[in-house]
Design an enzyme around this catalytic site. Structure first.
Site, mmCIF file in Angstrom:
data_model
loop_
_atom_site.group_PDB
_atom_site.id
_atom_site.type_symbol
_atom_site.label_atom_id
_atom_site.label_comp_id
_atom_site.label_asym_id
_atom_site.label_seq_id
_atom_site.Cartn_x
_atom_site.Cartn_y
_atom_site.Cartn_z
ATOM 1 N N GLY A 184 0.779 -1.228 0.000
ATOM 2 C CA GLY A 184 0.000 0.000 0.000
ATOM 3 C C GLY A 184 0.805 1.269 0.000
ATOM 4 N N GLN A 238 -1.038 3.075 13.524
ATOM 5 C CA GLN A 238 0.408 3.284 13.448
ATOM 6 C C GLN A 238 0.865 4.440 14.346
ATOM 7 O OE1 GLN A 238 2.642 1.407 11.224
ATOM 8 N NE2 GLN A 238 0.853 0.096 11.351
ATOM 9 N N ASP A 361 -30.675 -3.581 19.183
ATOM 10 C CA ASP A 361 -29.878 -2.416 19.557
ATOM 11 C C ASP A 361 -30.144 -2.077 21.019
ATOM 12 O OD1 ASP A 361 -28.693 -1.945 17.002
ATOM 13 O OD2 ASP A 361 -30.617 -1.176 16.312
ATOM 14 N N LYS A 525 -0.114 -20.557 43.669
ATOM 15 C CA LYS A 525 0.636 -21.064 42.516
ATOM 16 C C LYS A 525 0.950 -22.523 42.770
ATOM 17 C CE LYS A 525 4.442 -20.210 39.395
ATOM 18 N NZ LYS A 525 4.597 -21.653 39.166
#
Length: 818
Positions: A184, A238, A361, A525
């Protein structure tokens, strides 16, 4: 450089560099060599460097060339600066919550030459620069990435570029086009650094949505592939502070040596517009110089994007400008007011919308508008259902009473009926994250058909930074409802093929990283092997984190489906062995690993049975739960599993405790540590996330075995200690040797396997001479775990003690533990 020379030492900007493998072919289809790449970068340096200067450089490296379209070469994506990089390269660090990445800066030809030497063909940078002391400045440019979808190409990108140029010119900006060298076009516009990255991103996003609304057949702002056919994606993301864009004049790692090349606007009008290769770019620079050279003269701030938009009192677009841009009041009966309404109301409306596809909606009044979501399947009627809710543009308050026909050809064409309406009470409203509210509907409305006109819902944002992900929420009927018993927990759904999911991974951390305890939940854990279980009417399947099938190795877990209140489910948990003290024992679990013969497995099962501790639910009867927050997934998990009395299947509870209390409880129980999980964190399969943090009481590190040293005396021909390393970018870093903790039996069992994996040379180059003197090197494929007292200043482990093998992990899974 002399033609055909494979190696040279050169001086560039007063810096000596050794250039190697100059005759290596980097682009096989054109025969372009590494020497050609270096010559190109030397030719364009004066044009390229100004656009990368003082920015953190991310590199894409093709060490052995880009390959061909049929067989692409291996590429390495690199952020951190190699420790072997020359000390004269300018650099700055960027701090993250648990680590710091150090990036090189491309400020001179010597650095550019070094990048070419390490085969960094693509050079990517963000839209901001470092300040003198390493501070992160506001962006000095905006970038729009115009990416053609299937059926579109450069001419369509050029058309969108011209449309965007008009808007940017109205904002006082001077955009410049760059054909990306891939598919692009990039548009660059210089800024005066007065806005943050978030502010620039917001403007770019709004620009994309306006172009999408005005040109729906040409422009799309949603990255979803299914929407991009024949259109151009206007990628505004970006401009995110963490995103990078390929630098103008950088090569691309494509089959041909194409370049991200600045162009003129006149060139974009050419119907034969095409990307340029490196030879064409060199010739253009000779004739025209850098087409972006004077771009900074057009620096400006960001003003409102179009003078014909409605504005708020501050001069910016108000919350209904997107709604207005998508509707023509002369063609649709929908209300199109000039201004937002008065704030303070609490109305809601749910409309049945027969458009291309039936959907509902869902609209809540907030700050003078109706905040709106489209729900394809309608509001859920059971707590076991979680329906997709796609956030749409804010609607005017008058839309709360709208019923009628939207004409064909207009946005949302079709019939609209009011399904239910009334008032609501907001229990929680976290913009962009979470809404919990109780709706008071009509006695004859749609909500009442579900058993009661008063219903309590949660809307949970699913997370993600792409445009499509930002729109996606889930709507969940809460377990606790006002004035009535909870509805049935689950509904039976037709079975369907379940996805194969990798487990979400945690980062290592410390208590100091958790700044707000109310945002975190805590679990113990468990010291075992991670497994993802798939339950179907055909049986249970167990997969390790690296995809190995564990089903036959742990037959006592085959009855898991008997304790799950569903026909299909995917669950996440830990396989552990409980010792006589009632604690998980990783050492005992070693005896259950790597067994393949049924007789061995059956004997080990009788001797050392395992337990499966479940802590997450990913899929249930046709519903993916990945996008629910942690709290919601735990709630469903606890309803979905009825643990047996013998405890071989368990759902250990989340800890109702503060961080300090959770840590103390774990220590008192003699466990490894705790897991902290963000209460609103979604589940990201296969990804390491900072939303899950493991806090250990002792220091442990997973390691890659790279060699072994023989023992002394009678053990002179046997394994005495293991040499271990950790990944460091694409290389391995030596961190020491370990012999303590390895039993004679373990050393004997691993000896024959290591000898079969032997190699003549070391798989790494930083082993100290004393350790390397009598070392036997092996292919770095086996992973284990060690405990240690501390790290030295060079990263070596002090007093390492072997804990056990990790057959569930690959070397690439190993990360540096805090």
């Amino acid at each position: 450089m002399a033609p055909g020379s494979a190696q040279q030492t050169v001086t560039v900007d007063g810096r000596r560099l050794k250039l190697t493998s100059l005759d290596r072919v980097m682009y096989p289809e054109t025969g372009t060599t590494k020497a050609d790449v270096l010559a190109y970068y030397a030719a364009v340096a004066d044009c390229l460097i100004p656009h990368a200067r003082n920015r953190p450089v991310t590199r894409k490296r093709w060490v052995n060339g880009v390959g061909t379209e049929e067989k692409p070469g291996e590429v390495f994506f690199q952020k951190n600066l190699d420790k072997s990089a020359p000390s004269w390269i300018e650099r700055h660090g960027i701090e993250h919550s648990d680590h710091t990445n150090v990036y090189p800066m491309l400020n001179n030809l010597a650095t550019l030459t070094w990048l070419g030497q390490i085969s960094a063909l693509e050079i990517h940078v963000p839209q901001w620069q470092f300040g003198p002391e390493g501070e992160l400045n506001n962006p000095d440019r905006m970038v729009l990435d115009l990416d053609p979808g299937p059926g579109a190409s450069l001419p369509e990108c050029a058309e969108v570029a011209r449309l965007a140029r008009e808007i940017l010119n109205d904002m006082g900006l001077d955009p410049r086009p760059v054909t990306s060298g891939s598919k692009g076009i990039h548009l660059y516009a210089a800024l005066n650094r007065e806005q943050t990255s978030d502010q620039v991103s917001a403007v770019a996003k709004e620009l994309a949505r306006i172009l999408e609304a005005d040109h729906p057949d040409l422009v799309v702002s949603d990255m979803k592939k299914s929407l991009r056919g024949g259109k151009v994606l206007l990628d505004w993301s970006q401009n995110n502070r963490n995103k990078t864009t390929i630098t103008p004049y950088s090569l691309r790692g494509k089959a041909h040596p194409m370049v991200a090349a600045p162009r003129t606007w006149e060139e974009l009008d050419d119907p034969d517009l095409a990307h340029l290769d490196f030879e064409q770019v060199i010739e253009r620079i000779r004739e025209h110089g850098d087409l972006l050279a004077d771009m900074d003269r057009g620096q400006a701030g960001l003003e409102p994007m179009s003078s014909n938009l409605q504005h708020n009192d501050d001069g910016g677009p108000d919350r209904l400008h997107t709604y207005r841009s998508m509707r023509d009041a002369s063609k649709t009966p929908e209300p199109v007011p000039d201004a937002v309404g008065e704030p303070g109301g609490n109305s809601f409306v749910i409309q049945e919308h027969h458009a291309r596809r039936l959907h509902y909606d869902f609209r809540l009044e907030r700050d003078g508008v109706l905040v709106s979501w489209a729900i394809p399947k309608g509001p859920p009627t059971s707590t076991g259902e979680n329906h997709l809710a796609v956030q749409t543009e804010d609607h005017p308050l008058d839309y709360g009473s709208f019923e009628g026909t939207i004409p064909k050809g207009e946005y949302g064409a079709g019939e609209v009926y009011i399904w239910d309406s009334g008032t609501y009470e907001a229990e929680k409203w976290r913009p962009g994250k979470e809404v919990i509210c109780t709706l008071q509907g009509r006695e004859d409305g749609g909500l009442a058909k579900g058993g009661n006109a008063v219903r309590r819902f949660a809307l949970i944002h699913t997370g993600g930074s792409t445009d499509s992900a930002e729109k996606n929420w889930l709507i969940h009927l809460m377990k606790e409802q006002p004035g009535q018993p909870s509805p049935p927990a689950f509904t039976v759904r037709p079975t369907e093929e379940l996805p194969t999911l990798k487990p979400m991974l945690a980062t290592s951390g410390s208590p100091g990283l958790l700044r707000s305890e109310e945002d975190w939940a805590f679990e113990m854990k468990w010291d075992g092997i991670r497994a993802v279980a798939t339950v179907t009417p055909e049986g249970t399947r167990l997969l390790s984190r690296n995809g190995n099938d564990l089903t036959k190795a742990y037959p006592e877990l085959a009855d898991l489906g008997s304790y799950v209140n569903a026909e299909q489910a995917v669950l996440d948990g830990e396989i552990v062995v409980i010792n006589k003290a009632g604690r998980p024992d990783f050492g005992l679990l070693q005896g259950r690993m790597n067994l393949t013969k049924k007789s061995d497995i059956d004997a080990a099962r009788r001797r050392t049975p395992v337990h499966f501790l479940l802590f997450d639910l990913l899929h249930l009867d046709g519903n993916s739960l990945l996008d629910l927050g942690y709290t919601q997934r735990r709630e469903v998990l606890e309803q979905a599993v009825d643990a047996p009395g013998d405890g071989h299947i368990q759902v250990p509870p989340a800890l109702d405790a503060t961080l300090d209390e959770a840590i103390d409880a774990s220590k008192q129980l003699g466990l490894e540590g705790i897991m902290a999980k963000r209460v609103n964190s979604t589940y990201s399969p296969g990804r390491r996330s900072e939303s899950w943090v493991k806090i250990k009481h002792s220091l442990t590190q997973e390691v890659v075995v790279v060699g072994w040293r023989p023992g002394k005396g009678s053990r002179a021909h046997k394994v005495g200690s293991l040499l271990v390393a950790i990944p460091d970018g694409v290389d391995l870093k030596y961190i020491g040797r370990v012999g303590s903790g390895l039993t004679e039996r373990e050393l004997a069992e691993i000896g024959s396997r290591l000898k079969k994996m032997g190699r003549k040379t070391a798989p790494l180059d930083d082993v100290p001479a004393p350790d390397a003197s009598d070392a036997r090197w092996v292919r770095p494929a086996l992973v284990g775990e060690v405990q240690f007292s501390e790290r030295t200043s060079t990263g070596k482990l002090r007093h390492p003690v072997w804990r056990g093998w990790r057959p569930d992990k690959k070397p690439s899974d190993v990360v540096v533990e805090i």
